[in-house]
Scaffold this motif. Sequence first.
Motif, PDB file in Angstrom:
ATOM      1  N   THR A   1     -18.574  24.096 -16.898  1.00 24.24           N
ATOM      2  CA  THR A   1     -20.121  23.813 -15.375  1.00 24.24           C
ATOM      3  C   THR A   1     -20.730  24.898 -16.017  1.00 24.24           C
ATOM      4  OG1 THR A   1     -19.191  22.150 -14.090  1.00 24.24           O
ATOM      5  CG2 THR A   1     -21.362  23.145 -13.878  1.00 24.24           C
ATOM      6  N   MET A   2     -22.513  25.167 -17.043  1.00 24.59           N
ATOM      7  CA  MET A   2     -22.757  26.081 -17.332  1.00 24.59           C
ATOM      8  C   MET A   2     -23.970  25.868 -16.459  1.00 24.59           C
ATOM      9  SD  MET A   2     -22.953  26.156 -20.975  1.00 24.59           S
ATOM     10  CE  MET A   2     -20.749  26.437 -21.092  1.00 24.59           C
ATOM     11  N   ALA A   3     -24.907  26.877 -17.145  1.00 28.59           N
ATOM     12  CA  ALA A   3     -26.733  27.098 -16.411  1.00 28.59           C
ATOM     13  C   ALA A   3     -26.565  28.192 -17.174  1.00 28.59           C
ATOM     14  CB  ALA A   3     -26.683  26.652 -14.736  1.00 28.59           C
ATOM     15  N   ARG A   4     -28.326  28.446 -18.105  1.00 27.13           N
ATOM     16  CA  ARG A   4     -29.228  28.917 -18.467  1.00 27.13           C
ATOM     17  C   ARG A   4     -30.619  29.490 -17.494  1.00 27.13           C
ATOM     18  NH1 ARG A   4     -31.125  28.083 -24.210  1.00 27.13           N
ATOM     19  NH2 ARG A   4     -31.437  26.296 -24.065  1.00 27.13           N
ATOM     20  N   ALA A   5     -30.339  30.993 -17.414  1.00 25.44           N
ATOM     21  CA  ALA A   5     -32.134  31.232 -17.425  1.00 25.44           C
ATOM     22  C   ALA A   5     -33.066  31.847 -18.053  1.00 25.44           C
ATOM     23  CB  ALA A   5     -32.053  32.091 -15.962  1.00 25.44           C
ATOM     24  N   GLY A   6     -33.301  31.049 -19.184  1.00 25.52           N
ATOM     25  CA  GLY A   6     -34.396  31.570 -20.459  1.00 25.52           C
ATOM     26  C   GLY A   6     -33.621  31.993 -21.539  1.00 25.52           C
ATOM     27  N   HIS A   7     -31.954  31.797 -20.968  1.00 22.11           N
ATOM     28  CA  HIS A   7     -30.857  32.839 -21.951  1.00 22.11           C
ATOM     29  C   HIS A   7     -30.619  32.186 -23.435  1.00 22.11           C
ATOM     30  CE1 HIS A   7     -28.982  36.312 -22.405  1.00 22.11           C
ATOM     31  NE2 HIS A   7     -27.809  35.801 -23.125  1.00 22.11           N
ATOM     32  N   PRO A   8     -30.375  32.338 -24.475  1.00 21.26           N
ATOM     33  CA  PRO A   8     -29.976  31.509 -25.401  1.00 21.26           C
ATOM     34  C   PRO A   8     -29.063  31.032 -25.393  1.00 21.26           C
ATOM     35  CG  PRO A   8     -30.593  33.554 -26.691  1.00 21.26           C
ATOM     36  CD  PRO A   8     -30.523  34.004 -25.267  1.00 21.26           C
ATOM     37  N   ALA A   9     -28.844  29.973 -25.868  1.00 17.28           N
ATOM     38  CA  ALA A   9     -28.067  28.276 -25.345  1.00 17.28           C
ATOM     39  C   ALA A   9     -26.358  29.113 -25.788  1.00 17.28           C
ATOM     40  CB  ALA A   9     -28.023  27.163 -25.893  1.00 17.28           C
ATOM     41  N   PRO A  10     -25.233  28.901 -25.254  1.00 18.52           N
ATOM     42  CA  PRO A  10     -23.810  29.235 -26.240  1.00 18.52           C
ATOM     43  C   PRO A  10     -23.516  28.189 -27.376  1.00 18.52           C
ATOM     44  CG  PRO A  10     -23.448  28.151 -24.487  1.00 18.52           C
ATOM     45  CD  PRO A  10     -24.469  28.113 -24.639  1.00 18.52           C
ATOM     46  N   VAL A  11     -23.475  28.741 -28.750  1.00 20.40           N
ATOM     47  CA  VAL A  11     -22.491  28.105 -29.694  1.00 20.40           C
ATOM     48  C   VAL A  11     -20.989  28.005 -28.983  1.00 20.40           C
ATOM     49  CG1 VAL A  11     -22.159  28.223 -31.869  1.00 20.40           C
ATOM     50  CG2 VAL A  11     -24.009  29.037 -31.380  1.00 20.40           C
ATOM     51  N   MET A  12     -20.588  26.597 -29.484  1.00 20.57           N
ATOM     52  CA  MET A  12     -18.914  26.216 -29.236  1.00 20.57           C
ATOM     53  C   MET A  12     -18.094  25.847 -30.386  1.00 20.57           C
ATOM     54  SD  MET A  12     -18.231  22.658 -26.725  1.00 20.57           S
ATOM     55  CE  MET A  12     -18.828  21.493 -27.990  1.00 20.57           C
ATOM     56  N   LEU A  13     -17.177  26.321 -30.862  1.00 23.07           N
ATOM     57  CA  LEU A  13     -16.637  25.747 -32.197  1.00 23.07           C
ATOM     58  C   LEU A  13     -14.990  25.343 -31.100  1.00 23.07           C
ATOM     59  CD1 LEU A  13     -15.601  26.101 -34.942  1.00 23.07           C
ATOM     60  CD2 LEU A  13     -15.024  28.158 -34.441  1.00 23.07           C
ATOM     61  N   PRO A  14     -15.567  23.603 -31.044  1.00 25.37           N
ATOM     62  CA  PRO A  14     -13.944  22.929 -31.171  1.00 25.37           C
ATOM     63  C   PRO A  14     -12.651  22.835 -31.662  1.00 25.37           C
ATOM     64  CG  PRO A  14     -15.472  21.247 -31.922  1.00 25.37           C
ATOM     65  CD  PRO A  14     -16.338  23.269 -31.728  1.00 25.37           C
ATOM     66  N   PRO A  15     -11.518  22.693 -31.140  1.00 22.97           N
ATOM     67  CA  PRO A  15      -9.870  22.825 -32.385  1.00 22.97           C
ATOM     68  C   PRO A  15     -10.601  22.205 -34.468  1.00 22.97           C
ATOM     69  CG  PRO A  15      -9.681  22.929 -30.873  1.00 22.97           C
ATOM     70  CD  PRO A  15     -11.187  22.965 -29.904  1.00 22.97           C
TER      71      PRO A  15
ATOM     72  N   SER B   1     -19.223  30.871 -27.545  1.00 24.28           N
ATOM     73  CA  SER B   1     -19.440  32.112 -28.171  1.00 24.28           C
ATOM     74  C   SER B   1     -21.074  32.479 -27.195  1.00 24.28           C
ATOM     75  CB  SER B   1     -19.800  31.914 -29.460  1.00 24.28           C
ATOM     76  OG  SER B   1     -20.820  33.907 -29.846  1.00 24.28           O
ATOM     77  N   LEU B   2     -21.326  33.190 -26.140  1.00 22.42           N
ATOM     78  CA  LEU B   2     -21.775  33.851 -25.332  1.00 22.42           C
ATOM     79  C   LEU B   2     -22.914  34.915 -25.718  1.00 22.42           C
ATOM     80  CD1 LEU B   2     -20.347  32.142 -23.504  1.00 22.42           C
ATOM     81  CD2 LEU B   2     -21.034  33.146 -21.756  1.00 22.42           C
ATOM     82  N   TYR B   3     -24.057  35.075 -25.810  1.00 19.31           N
ATOM     83  CA  TYR B   3     -24.844  36.627 -27.129  1.00 19.31           C
ATOM     84  C   TYR B   3     -26.191  36.606 -26.298  1.00 19.31           C
ATOM     85  CZ  TYR B   3     -26.598  32.527 -29.388  1.00 19.31           C
ATOM     86  OH  TYR B   3     -26.880  31.421 -30.404  1.00 19.31           O
ATOM     87  N   THR B   4     -26.504  38.203 -26.444  1.00 21.27           N
ATOM     88  CA  THR B   4     -28.047  38.286 -25.668  1.00 21.27           C
ATOM     89  C   THR B   4     -28.926  38.385 -27.103  1.00 21.27           C
ATOM     90  OG1 THR B   4     -27.404  40.385 -26.837  1.00 21.27           O
ATOM     91  CG2 THR B   4     -27.362  39.454 -23.906  1.00 21.27           C
ATOM     92  N   ASP B   5     -30.139  38.565 -27.444  1.00 22.48           N
ATOM     93  CA  ASP B   5     -30.622  37.468 -28.683  1.00 22.48           C
ATOM     94  C   ASP B   5     -31.415  38.800 -29.421  1.00 22.48           C
ATOM     95  OD1 ASP B   5     -32.615  39.872 -26.934  1.00 22.48           O
ATOM     96  OD2 ASP B   5     -33.714  38.456 -26.329  1.00 22.48           O
ATOM     97  N   GLY B   6     -30.615  40.233 -29.123  1.00 24.32           N
ATOM     98  CA  GLY B   6     -31.109  40.983 -30.085  1.00 24.32           C
ATOM     99  C   GLY B   6     -29.544  40.553 -31.034  1.00 24.32           C
ATOM    100  N   LEU B   7     -28.958  39.712 -31.017  1.00 22.90           N
ATOM    101  CA  LEU B   7     -27.904  39.541 -32.005  1.00 22.90           C
ATOM    102  C   LEU B   7     -28.940  38.172 -33.373  1.00 22.90           C
ATOM    103  CD1 LEU B   7     -24.849  39.409 -32.853  1.00 22.90           C
ATOM    104  CD2 LEU B   7     -24.337  37.551 -31.954  1.00 22.90           C
ATOM    105  N   ILE B   8     -29.716  38.018 -32.679  1.00 20.81           N
ATOM    106  CA  ILE B   8     -29.910  36.069 -33.341  1.00 20.81           C
ATOM    107  C   ILE B   8     -31.768  36.766 -33.941  1.00 20.81           C
ATOM    108  CG2 ILE B   8     -28.523  34.725 -33.041  1.00 20.81           C
ATOM    109  CD1 ILE B   8     -30.493  33.545 -31.016  1.00 20.81           C
TER     110      ILE B   8
END
Length: 792
Positions: A551-565, A601-608
């Motif tokens: 379960t996840m929620a975000r506040a103006g943050h970039p959405a995570p990227v998911m890599l399923p097997p 993959s959770l990250y801040t906007d400085g990465l992208i």
Amino acid sequence: MSPEYPFDDAATARAVIDDAGTVVEWNEGARLLLGWPTADVVGRPAAKLLADPGDFPTPGKHRWDGTLALRHRDGSTVSVWLLAHHRASQDGPGHWLLVTPLTGDGPHAPDDPLDKAELVQSPCAVAVYDERLRLRRMNAAMAEVLGLPEERVRGLRVPEMSGRPQSEDIERHLHRVLVTGRGHDVRTYLPIGGNGRMNAWLARMAPITDAKGRVRGVCVAAHDFTDQYLARERLQLVNEASVRIGTTLDVTRTAQELADVLVPAVADFVSVDLLDPPEAGGEPSTVRLTAPIRMRRAAHRSVNHGTPEAVATPGQVDFYPVPSPQADSLMVGHTIVATTETRDLAEWLAWDPARRDRVKEYGIHSTMSVPIQARGQTLGVAVLTRFRRPDPFTPDDVLLAEEVTARAAVCIDNARRYSRERETALALQRSLLPQSLPRTAAVEAASRYLPAARAGVGGDWFDVIPLSGMRVAMVVGDVVGHGIQASATMGRLRTAVRTLADIDLAPDELLTHLDDLVVRLSAEAGSEGRPGEVGATCLYAVYDPVSRRCTMARAGHPAPVMLPPGGAPREVDMPPGPPLGLGGLPFESTELELTEGTVLSLYTDGLIETRERDMDASHALLCDALAVPSASLEETCDRVLHGLLPSGSALDDVALLLARTRGLPASQVATWDIPADPALVAPIRKQVVAQLDRWGMSEAAFTAELVVSELVTNAIRYGAHPIRLRLIHDASTLICEVSDTNHTAPHLRRAKTWDEGGRGLLLVAQLTERWGSRHTTDGKTIWSEINLIGEE
């Protein structure tokens, strides 16, 4: 050297002698003067042309003139006045140009317009050239400028009198006036005379005509406007310094920019030495400096390639004693000019043989030491040196160097203050960030943090928080702004998230409480009744390894990227939510079922966010980096940073958190529905002991039996039905959970001596590693954790 224009070359005897004393050129005029043909002279020592070889002159550095007795081919001796100019060569040894006029003045026509040209006793330097562009007349002011008597140089061309490459350009302008018959003004900057000093000249050239209007010569009036020229050059250099110095907040780069501006405009070599702060990040000392002074070479620059004059290399520490200009200028607090002629440097050079050898090798004759001072602090010293320019430093040069250095000093001080604040903020942030990620049964995690290259340390953070029931919370956030304030705000928010996570709030509820906190922080940071500008973004996720749901929620943050097997990376589709600090806006949670082995993959906007590409391109690079199989998440983290930030630096802070999910097998979970009958607690205890035996955890049976008895009894007595007991274990922990539909949370209390109850939760707290309660949509869950390692 041959004349450029078709005039009589034989009117001047001209020879070129290299620095080794060998004749390399011999013109027709020289043959007429001494009778020697070119083949008999070129390539042979010039001393053989002297009537007395011991009479060979010792010329100065730039020019020499005098009378010599020369050997004629017929054996006679000819007394000749010679003018010699030295020309340096960039590719090798220089040479001397020797000239003497042959034709002299000679008889003139009665109506010669050149004779009628009035030179008068004008303070302006005036000269008259004939149709062959050879000197006919000049006044006393021009003779003083040239440093040569008129009777000796009459009949010579401008290049022959000057010997400077710039004089050939002057002759081209004279020829232009001679051909066109129109006056012409020329501005030039060249040394005239034997001292080698550079002067700025305005040469006003006008044709001289006869009675029929034919051009018979050229009159030149030279005006020295060196003072105005230098004033304009100094102003231009100061303006240039304000643009070129301080382009970054890097101390070494700023010191190098100072040296680059001063060379070659003011000096031939410049070194910048800075005092080291007393400790990393500390302020420069305010104590009066005493010799020897320890300084570190920050930068240097030379007119020579490779800076061969430098004794110290950048980064090298050197000590400067009392006789050195560096120490003297720092101790007295003002600029010191020293020259070899006055022997100001003698004592210091005697103390430092290496510098003495460099002074002799390159002909260094003048130095100027300028203290680098800003805001009452002495930061170091800039030393300006001259060896190629023959003139020493003037008072105007001192004022110029002090002005440029003062501007650079402020920039260096700003850079040091920035570096100091950056290091402090970075140390603060690193102390607030997790030093290592906890090992949990729910996820395998890896992280990276990269501070901004130029903007300063920001407020990015990440965290992995173990929760009850083997669950884990993952959080990544970004505080708006940079510096210590952003780092401090980040620390407060991270602490708040951990506190809110401990009471097991749902992600959307946690963000709502965090939003309220940011609003309060903004109010505290404001002034005069206006709110401050505290803002942040955040992503909060909770993963349960038993249900494999996240379960996840975000506040103006970039959405995570998911890599399923076995699948392709994709961005999680979830509501964006408002940034933290706006207040009063709702947040929404998204629930996903994740296959075991899924990488989040959770990250801040400085990465992208970069200037080189748009967000879509950055997302594509992130997905490509995640898709490559890796032996570990640590390797994947490195690949992501290298793929998106190949230079190793970013415009903004970067926080990256990778988590690979694990699932807890059903065989490690046992659940019982508890009837509302206290008499059935004993059978439940026996079932728990039996289950622990099947799991091979008999050592923990006694503790688990007591804990289950207390929690189940409390639920039957104070809770509401239905009641459920759940045991969960991994290799190191056994978790006991009792759930009911009553929303009232229990609390510890101190029982009195004769009380029959009230000791249950106290007993649980003493027997377990930790315990607590969490609210659910249906009620509450009381949980406790027993450390299996300690039970073995």
